[in-house]
Design a protein around this motif. Structure first.
Motif: not given
Length: 140
Positions: A58-67
């Protein structure tokens, strides 16, 4: 067992290999590909790996969505080509499959929790502390 560090390393390498001069739309496509890879990996891992770290995913997905959000902010609507729409549609389909997998996983966890709760309740009411075990209670 699925190792998320492999995907995290590939994310770092991909981010470094993208030239800083890339147009926002081109980097958005790269980010969308990484999101797809992350979603695919998560979907497979949830189905196959009981020790999968959902919080890290979930942390990884959040980072990708932010990018992705940052990349799209630097792109005007005219810069969003058909490739972007196709990538977003693909991503939407993968997210729908991922959502279904997560819902099934949560449903299974809820069922196991309900079975455990039922077993605990049955153990606590197995007659150990029944009136019959302690004799007839005398009226006070």
């Amino acid at each position: 067992m699925y190792d998320l560090t492999t995907l995290a390393k590939s994310d770092t390498v991909a981010a470094r290999s993208e030239p800083a001069s890339h147009h926002g739309g081109a980097s958005a496509l790269a980010i969308m590909r990484r999101i797809e890879e992350t979603i695919d990996a998560e979907t497979v891992a949830i189905r196959t790996d009981p020790g999968f770290d959902l919080k890290a995913s979930n942390t990884r997905k959040s980072r990708h969505l932010y990018e992705l959000n940052r990349a799209l902010k630097s792109t005007d609507e005219a810069g969003l080509a058909a490739q972007h729409r196709d990538a977003l549609l693909r991503l939407r389909e993968k997210l729908a499959a991922n959502e279904a997998t997560i819902k099934a996983h949560i449903g299974a966890v809820s069922e196991v929790a309900a079975l455990l709760q039922d077993a605990i309740e049955r153990t606590q009411t197995d007659g150990t502390y029944s009136e019959r075990e302690f004799g007839q209670a005398s009226p006070a």
